[in-house]
Write a protein that holds these residues in place. Structure first.
Motif, short mmCIF file in Angstrom:
data_model
loop_
_atom_site.label_atom_id
_atom_site.label_comp_id
_atom_site.label_asym_id
_atom_site.label_seq_id
_atom_site.Cartn_x
_atom_site.Cartn_y
_atom_site.Cartn_z
N GLN A 1 4.94 0.65 12.35
CA GLN A 1 6.10 0.87 10.60
C GLN A 1 5.35 2.33 10.04
OE1 GLN A 1 3.97 1.19 7.56
NE2 GLN A 1 4.83 0.51 5.97
N SER A 2 3.91 2.79 10.96
CA SER A 2 3.94 4.49 10.35
C SER A 2 5.17 5.29 10.71
CB SER A 2 2.44 4.83 10.71
OG SER A 2 2.44 5.13 12.27
N LEU A 3 5.90 5.07 12.06
CA LEU A 3 6.62 5.76 12.02
C LEU A 3 7.99 5.60 10.89
CD1 LEU A 3 7.56 5.64 16.05
CD2 LEU A 3 5.55 7.27 13.99
N ALA A 4 8.45 4.70 10.61
CA ALA A 4 9.49 4.55 9.93
C ALA A 4 9.60 4.05 8.83
CB ALA A 4 11.11 4.50 10.58
N PRO A 5 8.37 3.79 7.90
CA PRO A 5 8.35 2.49 6.69
C PRO A 5 9.57 2.36 5.81
CG PRO A 5 6.81 4.68 6.59
CD PRO A 5 8.37 4.65 7.70
N ASP A 6 10.18 2.73 6.06
CA ASP A 6 12.15 2.42 5.87
C ASP A 6 12.44 1.47 6.82
OD1 ASP A 6 11.91 2.27 3.08
OD2 ASP A 6 12.09 4.50 2.73
N SER A 7 12.72 1.91 7.88
CA SER A 7 13.01 0.72 8.57
C SER A 7 12.18 -0.44 9.48
CB SER A 7 13.89 1.41 10.07
OG SER A 7 14.14 2.20 9.60
N VAL A 8 11.00 -0.53 9.40
CA VAL A 8 9.96 -1.61 9.66
C VAL A 8 9.56 -2.84 8.75
CG1 VAL A 8 8.10 -2.35 11.23
CG2 VAL A 8 9.29 0.10 11.58
N ALA A 9 9.60 -3.72 8.47
CA ALA A 9 8.93 -4.68 8.15
C ALA A 9 7.70 -4.92 9.16
CB ALA A 9 9.87 -5.87 7.59
N GLY B 1 21.31 0.73 11.84
CA GLY B 1 20.55 0.09 10.48
C GLY B 1 19.88 -0.89 10.71
N GLY B 2 19.77 -1.55 11.73
CA GLY B 2 18.86 -2.70 11.83
C GLY B 2 17.48 -3.02 11.75
N LEU B 3 17.53 -4.02 11.64
CA LEU B 3 15.89 -3.53 11.22
C LEU B 3 14.41 -3.96 12.27
CD1 LEU B 3 13.91 -4.90 8.74
CD2 LEU B 3 13.98 -7.21 8.91
N VAL B 4 13.45 -3.30 12.26
CA VAL B 4 12.21 -4.35 13.40
C VAL B 4 11.37 -4.25 12.92
CG1 VAL B 4 10.60 -3.20 14.65
CG2 VAL B 4 12.71 -1.81 14.09
N ILE B 5 10.97 -5.56 12.64
CA ILE B 5 10.03 -6.80 12.37
C ILE B 5 8.88 -6.25 13.93
CG2 ILE B 5 9.10 -8.69 11.66
CD1 ILE B 5 12.17 -9.70 11.94
N GLU B 6 7.46 -6.11 13.06
CA GLU B 6 6.59 -5.40 13.85
C GLU B 6 5.16 -7.06 13.50
OE1 GLU B 6 4.27 -2.36 12.39
OE2 GLU B 6 3.26 -2.10 14.52
#
Ligand SMILES: Cc1ncc(COP(=O)(O)O)c(C=O)c1O
Length: 463
Positions: free
Chosen positions: A293-301, A270-275
Motif C-alpha cells: 500500500q505504501s507504494l500507491a495509497p490511492d490504488s491499494v486498499a 484504473g484497477g484496484l489492488v486489494i492487499e
C-alpha cells in the motif's frame, strides 16, 4: 507490574498488581495451567528464583505456590521442586471426553488459519478494557462514526505506519469485523461501480471465492511462483486481491519488481489492488516486508486483521482505503456491520500502552521456535518431503513424497489423532501444485505442539 520469565521454553507473562501481589500470581498461574500454557508435569522455577525474577519477597511466591498446591493445580515434592499437577489435565480431559461424541475431532490440530488462541493475553486485555471503560465518555457507547472509534483509528494509524510502513491517515481507516467483512464491503463497492471481474492468486484462501460468488463477481486467477503473484498476466480485470507479505498458502513474498508492476497495472487501468496483510507481522529470517500500500495509497486498499496477531474470535479488522473508496465503503456499511465499541476501545488501549507490540514480539519468538522444530523434525523423520514458505507467517507448505496423495496423508494423520489439511482446496484455477499439506504450526496450544509434530512425522514413517 508485568513481568516475563521462561520455563522450559514456555514464556510466561505475569501481571502482578501492586496491591494484590500474591493473589495475582495465584490467578495467573491458575489460568496458565487451566488454559494449557503450563502443561502437566512442567517444573516451575523455584520460589526463590521466581521471586528474584519478579522482584518480590520469596515468601509471597512460596505462599502462592502453597495455595495452588492445596487447590490441586500444582504438586510439590521434596527434591523435584514444584510441578504442574497431572491430575488437573486428567480432570479436564475426562470432562471433555464425557461430552465428546465417538466421532470426536482429532486431539491434535495442525490445520492452517489460527494462531495459538490459548496464548491470548487475557490479563493485559482485561486491564486495557478497564482503562478503556475508565477513560471513555458514555457517549462513546452510541452508534457513532461508521468508520469506527477515533481512538482505535489513531492507534492503528501509528502502529501501521511504524510496523508495516502503511500510509495510514486515521481519516481513511475503517474498522471492520475482520478481513471477511472488509473484503465483503469492497466487493459491494466494486459491484456498485460496475466491476465484473476480480483476480486472485491461483492458490488462495477458498473464502475469497465464496465472497466472489456471493457478490456475483467473476473469478480470474494469476499464477504464483517463488516471487509471488505473476502480476504481468493481469489484463482487464477490475481488481486483484494479493497477499504480498506472505502468499497464502504457498508462502512466497511478492518481489520488488512485481510490487512495482502491480501498482503500475492499477495506475494504467484504473484497477484496484486489494492487499490482504493477514500475517505481515510474522517474519523470521529477515526484516519484515513493508506493505505494498505504501507504494500507491490511492490504488491499494489495505486490509489488516487481529485474527493472527491476537485471536480470530475477536472479529477485529481494519481497512486503509484510497480516498475515492472511503465514502462508497461507508455508504455500504449498515449498522449491522458495526464492530463492538468496547472491543475497539480495548484494542486502542492495548496498542497505545505497548501491549500489542509486546504480544506480537513474544508470539514471533514462540512461532519461530515452533517453525524450527517442525523443520528439524521433518528433515530427520520425513524423507522425501519438501518444506517451503517458511520465512514468514504461521504456516508452512509440506510437499509430499512421490506416491503419497493428499487424501492418504490426511487420512493417515487422522488415524494418528492429528487434523491436517491438504493444499487442493486452495486451488482456484490454472496450474495445480504437486500434492502438499498446509501445516499451521501456530494452531496448537504450547503443550500440544511437540505431540502434534511427532504425529505429523509418523504419517511419513508408515509409508
Ligand atoms: C489469507 C487469509 N486472509 C485473512 C484471514 C483472516 O480473516 P478474518 O480477519 O476475517 O478472520 C485469513 C484467516 O485464515 C486468511 O487465511
Amino acid at each position: 507490574m508485568p513481568a516475563t520469565w521462561a520455563i522450559s521454553g514456555v514464556d510466561m507473562h505475569v501481571d502482578v498488581e501492586n496491591s494484590r501481589v500474591r493473589a495475582s500470581i495465584e490467578r495467573e498461574l491458575r489460568e496458565a495451567v487451566r488454559g494449557g500454557r503450563l502443561p502437566p508435569g512442567l517444573r516451575l522455577p523455584s520460589s526463590r528464583q521466581l521471586a528474584a525474577d519478579l522482584g518480590l519477597a520469596r515468601n509471597t511466591v512460596a505462599n502462592a505456590y502453597g495455595q495452588l498446591v492445596a487447590e490441586g493445580w500444582l504438586v510439590a515434592r521434596q527434591g523435584s521442586g514444584t510441578r504442574v499437577a497431572a491430575a488437573v489435565a486428567d480432570r479436564d480431559h475426562r470432562t471433555r471426553a464425557a461430552r465428546t461424541p465417538v466421532t470426536a475431532a482429532p486431539g491434535y490440530d495442525l490445520r492452517a488459519g489460527s494462531p495459538d488462541v490459548s496464548a491470548f493475553p487475557t490479563a493485559r486485555w482485561v486491564a486495557a478494557l478497564r482503562r478503556a471503560l475508565a477513560t471513555t465518555p458514555a457517549q462513546a457507547l452510541g452508534y457513532g462514526d461508521p468508520r469506527g472509534r477515533v481512538e482505535l483509528r489513531d492507534a492503528l494509524a501509528g502502529y501501521l505506519a511504524r510496523a508495516r510502513g502503511v500510509h495510514a491517515d486515521p481519516e481513511r481507516i475503517v474498522i471492520c469485523s475482520g478481513f471477511a467483512q472488509g473484503f465483503d464491503l469492497l466487493c459491494v463497492v466494486l459491484r456498485n461501480r460496475g466491476a465484473t471481474t476480480l483476480a486472485v492468486e491461483n492458490h488462495s484462501w477458498p473464502a475469497y471465492r465464496s465472497a466472489l460468488r456471493t457478490h456475483r463477481l467473476r473469478l480470474a486467477t494469476v499464477p504464483v511462483d517463488e516471487d509471488g503473484a505473476v502480476v504481468a498476466s493481469l489484463t482487464d480485470e477490475d481488481a486483484i486481491l494479493l497477499t504480498p507479505a506472505h502468499q497464502f498458502p504457498l508462502g512466497s513474498s511478492l518481489g520488488p519488481v512485481r510490487r512495482t508492476a502491480a501498482v503500475a497495472w492499477a495506475a494504467d487501468t484504473g484497477g484496484l489492488v486489494i492487499e490482504d496483510d493477514y500475517d505481515g507481522e510474522f517474519r523470521y529470517d529477515r526484516r519484515p516486508l513493508g506493505a505494498l500500500q505504501s507504494l500507491a495509497p490511492d490504488s491499494v486498499a489495505y486490509v489488516g486483521t487481529a485474527s493472527k496477531t491476537l485471536a480470530p474470535g475477536l472479529r477485529l479488522g481494519w481497512l486503509v482505503l484510497p480516498r475515492s473508496l472511503l465514502d462508497p465503503v461507508l455508504a455500504a456499511k449498515t449498522r449491522g456491520d458495526y464492530t463492538g465499541v468496547l472491543d475497539q476501545l480495548t484494542l486502542a488501549q492495548f496498542i497505545a500502552y505497548g501491549g500489542y507490540d509486546r504480544h506480537i514480539r513474544a508470539r514471533r519468538l514462540t512461532y519461530r521456535r515452533r517453525r524450527d522444530n517442525l523443520l528439524r523434525t521433518l528433515a530427520r523423520d520425513a524423507p522425501g518431503t519438501q518444506v517451503t514458505g517458511i520465512a514468514a507467517g504461521l504456516h508452512a507448505l509440506v510437499t509430499l513424497p512421490t506416491g503419497l496423495t493428499e487424501d492418504e496423508a490426511v487420512t493417515r494423520a487422522a488415524q494418528h489423532g492429528l487434523a491436517v489439511g491438504g493444499l487442493r482446496p486452495y486451488h482456484a484455477g490454472g496450474q495445480p501444485h504437486p500434492p502438499a499439506l498446509v501445516i499451521g504450526y501456530a494452531t496448537p496450544p504450547e503443550h500440544a505442539f511437540t505431540g502434534a509434530v511427532a504425529r505429523l512425522a509418523a504419517i511419513f514413517r508408515t509409508q
